[in-house]
Motif scaffolding. Structure first.
Motif, mmCIF file in Angstrom:
data_model
loop_
_atom_site.group_PDB
_atom_site.id
_atom_site.type_symbol
_atom_site.label_atom_id
_atom_site.label_comp_id
_atom_site.label_asym_id
_atom_site.label_seq_id
_atom_site.Cartn_x
_atom_site.Cartn_y
_atom_site.Cartn_z
ATOM 1 N N ILE A 1 0.714 -1.210 -0.308
ATOM 2 C CA ILE A 1 0.253 0.468 -0.517
ATOM 3 C C ILE A 1 0.624 1.062 0.090
ATOM 4 N N GLU A 2 0.187 2.397 0.201
ATOM 5 C CA GLU A 2 0.723 3.612 -0.131
ATOM 6 C C GLU A 2 0.662 4.589 1.043
ATOM 7 N N LEU A 3 1.361 4.797 1.445
ATOM 8 C CA LEU A 3 1.365 5.560 2.986
ATOM 9 C C LEU A 3 1.479 6.848 3.100
ATOM 10 N N ARG A 4 0.109 7.244 2.385
ATOM 11 C CA ARG A 4 -0.611 8.706 1.513
ATOM 12 C C ARG A 4 -0.584 9.524 2.691
ATOM 13 N N PRO A 5 0.021 11.274 2.990
ATOM 14 C CA PRO A 5 -0.343 11.862 3.641
ATOM 15 C C PRO A 5 -2.085 12.517 3.856
ATOM 16 N N ARG A 6 -2.045 12.625 4.571
ATOM 17 C CA ARG A 6 -3.461 12.982 4.791
ATOM 18 C C ARG A 6 -3.796 13.848 4.657
ATOM 19 N N PRO A 7 -5.110 13.920 3.835
ATOM 20 C CA PRO A 7 -5.511 15.005 2.756
ATOM 21 C C PRO A 7 -6.201 15.845 3.395
ATOM 22 N N GLU A 8 -5.797 17.272 2.790
ATOM 23 C CA GLU A 8 -5.754 18.901 3.425
ATOM 24 C C GLU A 8 -7.403 19.375 3.627
ATOM 25 N N VAL A 9 -8.495 18.964 4.737
ATOM 26 C CA VAL A 9 -9.847 18.758 5.558
ATOM 27 C C VAL A 9 -10.006 20.205 6.362
ATOM 28 N N GLU A 10 -10.735 20.871 6.001
ATOM 29 C CA GLU A 10 -11.337 22.012 6.806
ATOM 30 C C GLU A 10 -12.730 21.144 7.858
ATOM 31 N N LEU A 11 -11.930 21.151 9.751
ATOM 32 C CA LEU A 11 -12.652 20.662 10.050
ATOM 33 C C LEU A 11 -13.741 21.664 11.177
ATOM 34 N N PRO A 12 -14.876 21.353 11.858
ATOM 35 C CA PRO A 12 -15.089 22.732 12.713
ATOM 36 C C PRO A 12 -14.337 22.840 13.682
ATOM 37 N N ALA A 13 -14.333 23.899 14.885
ATOM 38 C CA ALA A 13 -13.650 23.991 15.751
ATOM 39 C C ALA A 13 -13.817 23.217 16.991
ATOM 40 N N LYS A 14 -13.304 23.077 18.054
ATOM 41 C CA LYS A 14 -13.685 22.177 19.119
ATOM 42 C C LYS A 14 -14.054 23.403 19.913
ATOM 43 N N ASP A 15 -15.086 23.871 20.069
ATOM 44 C CA ASP A 15 -15.532 24.870 21.108
ATOM 45 C C ASP A 15 -16.398 24.529 22.411
ATOM 46 N N TRP A 16 -16.513 23.280 22.031
ATOM 47 C CA TRP A 16 -17.384 22.428 23.080
ATOM 48 C C TRP A 16 -16.103 21.774 24.124
ATOM 49 N N ILE A 17 -14.680 22.049 24.266
ATOM 50 C CA ILE A 17 -14.272 21.009 24.944
ATOM 51 C C ILE A 17 -14.644 21.169 26.439
ATOM 52 N N VAL A 18 -14.061 20.417 26.806
ATOM 53 C CA VAL A 18 -14.660 20.744 28.804
ATOM 54 C C VAL A 18 -13.553 21.626 29.623
ATOM 55 N N THR A 19 -13.725 23.240 29.997
ATOM 56 C CA THR A 19 -12.762 23.432 30.763
ATOM 57 C C THR A 19 -13.733 23.524 32.577
ATOM 58 N N GLY A 20 -12.221 23.827 33.205
ATOM 59 C CA GLY A 20 -12.559 23.560 34.101
ATOM 60 C C GLY A 20 -13.055 25.010 35.231
ATOM 61 N N LYS A 21 -13.845 24.345 35.707
ATOM 62 C CA LYS A 21 -15.145 26.303 36.784
ATOM 63 C C LYS A 21 -13.283 26.968 37.174
ATOM 64 N N GLY A 22 -13.863 28.187 37.234
ATOM 65 C CA GLY A 22 -12.326 28.960 37.376
ATOM 66 C C GLY A 22 -11.811 29.234 36.795
ATOM 67 N N GLY A 23 -11.796 28.903 35.111
ATOM 68 C CA GLY A 23 -10.590 28.682 34.341
ATOM 69 C C GLY A 23 -11.009 30.211 34.005
ATOM 70 N N ARG A 24 -10.245 30.882 33.046
ATOM 71 C CA ARG A 24 -10.293 31.636 32.120
ATOM 72 C C ARG A 24 -10.520 32.320 31.506
ATOM 73 N N GLU A 25 -11.711 30.741 30.561
ATOM 74 C CA GLU A 25 -13.049 30.364 30.134
ATOM 75 C C GLU A 25 -14.197 30.888 30.832
#
Length: 356
Positions: A184-208
Motif C-alpha cells: 500500500i501507499e502511506l499517503r499524507p492525510r488530505p487537507e480538510v477543513e474541520l469545525p473548531a472544537k469550541d465544545w471542549i470541556v473546561t474547568g470551573k474557575g478557568g479563564r474561559e
C-alpha cells in the motif's frame, strides 16, 4: 509521516490502521488485546510514543471505551479497537459517546460468534454496528474497508467524519482484511477543513467560561430536542457522506451487493460472469452508515434483480430490500462463519447463475 511522495510498504491490514490513525493525528490509544486485532494495540504501543502520543492497555474493554470518552471530551483525537465480544462490552460507552456528541474511532476487526465463537472472518456484526448496539436512539458512522489500502485511507477519513459530525465512528473490518498483507501507499492525510472544537470541556474557575459535556437532559422538552438534533446529523450524513464502489453496472441486469471481505470474492465472481456473457455488476457499500440507499433505488429502475452476498446468515440484505422497496427481487446468499467457510468465487458464480 506526511511527505510529498507516498511511501510504498507491505503491511497487514491491522498495521495499516495504526499508521492511518497516527497520520490522522491520533495521539491516544486505549484498548485490550483480543484475536484477531491484537496487532493494533501491539503496534500502537511502540509507534505512538515516537509521535508524542500515549498508549494505555486498559484493564478491560469497558474501561478502554470510557477512557476514549474522557480523552475526546478534552479535545484529543483518540481511538480504541477490539473484536466482536470486546465491541459488545463497549456498547454502553459508545451510546454515551453518541449522547454526549463526542468524536472518536472504534475499530472492530470482527470475528465469528455469537458468544466466544471463533476467530474466523465474519460479517455478523453488521446489525450491531449500523443499527446502534447500545441503548437509545442514535446512529454511528460506519466504514467498511475491503483492502489493506482502505484500512489505511478510511481510518483517516473516519477520524475526519467523526470530528465533523461530532459522533463516534467505527471502522468495521474482519479477520480477513485485518490479517492479510498487501502493498500500500502511506499517503499524507488530505487537507480538510474541520469545525473548531469550541465544545471542549473546561474547568470551573478557568479563564474561559465553563463548558461541560453531558448526555443527561432532564429539563422539559430537552431530551426530545437533543434526540431530534442527533437525528438531524444522521440525515446530514445521508445527504452528504455516502460512499460506494460501482463495478460493471452500466448495463447490469443482476446486481450483486457486498461489502468488506465478501466484496473481494464477489468481484472475481462478477468478472467470471461477464466473461460468460452474463450482464452482472456489483455495488459495494463503503459507508454502511450512511447506507447507499439512493444508489440502490436508482439501480432498481434498470436492473432485473439483486443478489446480496454476506459472511453471515442475512443482515445487510434487510437494508437492500428496504432500499429497493419491493420493486425488484432481492436474493441472498450467505455463509455463516466457521473454519474454512469462506465462499469461493466459483461458488458465488453458481449463485449468480441461479439468480440470473
Amino acid at each position: 509521516m506526511s511527505q510529498s511522495t507516498p511511501a510504498r510498504v507491505f503491511l497487514k491490514g491491522n498495521e495499516a490502521v495504526c499508521y492511518g490513525a497516527i497520520e490522522a493525528g491520533c495521539r491516544y490509544y486505549f484498548g485490550y488485546p483480543i484475536t484477531p486485532q491484537s496487532e493494533i494495540p501491539a503496534l500502537m504501543s511502540s509507534e505512538l510514543p515516537k509521535h508524542g502520543g500515549q498508549f494505555l492497555q486498559a484493564e478491560s474493554e469497558v474501561a478502554s471505551i470510557n477512557m476514549l470518552l474522557g480523552a475526546s471530551a478534552c479535545g484529543a483525537r483518540a481511538m480504541t479497537s477490539s473484536s466482536s465480544p470486546g465491541i459488545s462490552l463497549k456498547q454502553e460507552g459508545i451510546s454515551y459517546l453518541a449522547g454526549s456528541e463526542l468524536p472518536g474511532l472504534i475499530v472492530n476487526i470482527s470475528r465469528s460468534g455469537p458468544g466466544l465463537g471463533g476467530i474466523d472472518a465474519s460479517q455478523a456484526d453488521y446489525f450491531q454496528a449500523v443499527k446502534g448496539g447500545g441503548h437509545g436512539d442514535y446512529r454511528m458512522i460506519v466504514l467498511a474497508p475491503h483492502s489493506v489500502q482502505e484500512m489505511y485511507d478510511l481510518t483517516m477519513h473516519a477520524f475526519d467524519l467523526s470530528d465533523r459530525y461530532r459522533m463516534p465512528a467505527m471502522l468495521l473490518g474482519d479477520s480477513l482484511v485485518g490479517q492479510m498483507k498487501e502493498a500500500i501507499e502511506l499517503r499524507p492525510r488530505p487537507e480538510v477543513e474541520l469545525p473548531a472544537k469550541d465544545w471542549i470541556v473546561t474547568g470551573k474557575g478557568g479563564r474561559e467560561e465553563q463548558r461541560i459535556v453531558k448526555s443527561l437532559f432532564l429539563g422539559d422538552g430537552e431530551l426530545e430536542a437533543h434526540n431530534r438534533h442527533l437525528q438531524a446529523k444522521a440525515q446530514a450524513l445521508r445527504a452528504n457522506e455516502v460512499m460506494a464502489e460501482e463495478v460493471a453496472l452500466e448495463d447490469a441486469e443482476l446486481v450483486l451487493v457486498a461489502f468488506g471481505a465478501a466484496a473481494r470474492i464477489a468481484k472475481t465472481a462478477v468478472r467470471m460472469a461477464r466473461e460468460a456473457g452474463l450482464k452482472v455488476g456489483m455495488l459495494r457499500p463503503i459507508t454502511l452508515f450512511p447506507f447507499p440507499e439512493q444508489h440502490l433505488a436508482r439501480l432498481a429502475e434498470t436492473a432485473r434483480r439483486f443478489l446480496c452476498i454476506e459472511l453471515n446468515t442475512g443482515q445487510m440484505v434487510e437494508d437492500v430490500r428496504l432500499a429497493v422497496n419491493g420493486r425488484r427481487e432481492v436474493h441472498f446468499y450467505g455463509r455463516p462463519p466457521g473454519t474454512g467457510s469462506l465462499p469461493t468465487p466459483e461458488e458465488l458464480y453458481e449463485q449468480i447463475r441461479e439468480s440470473y
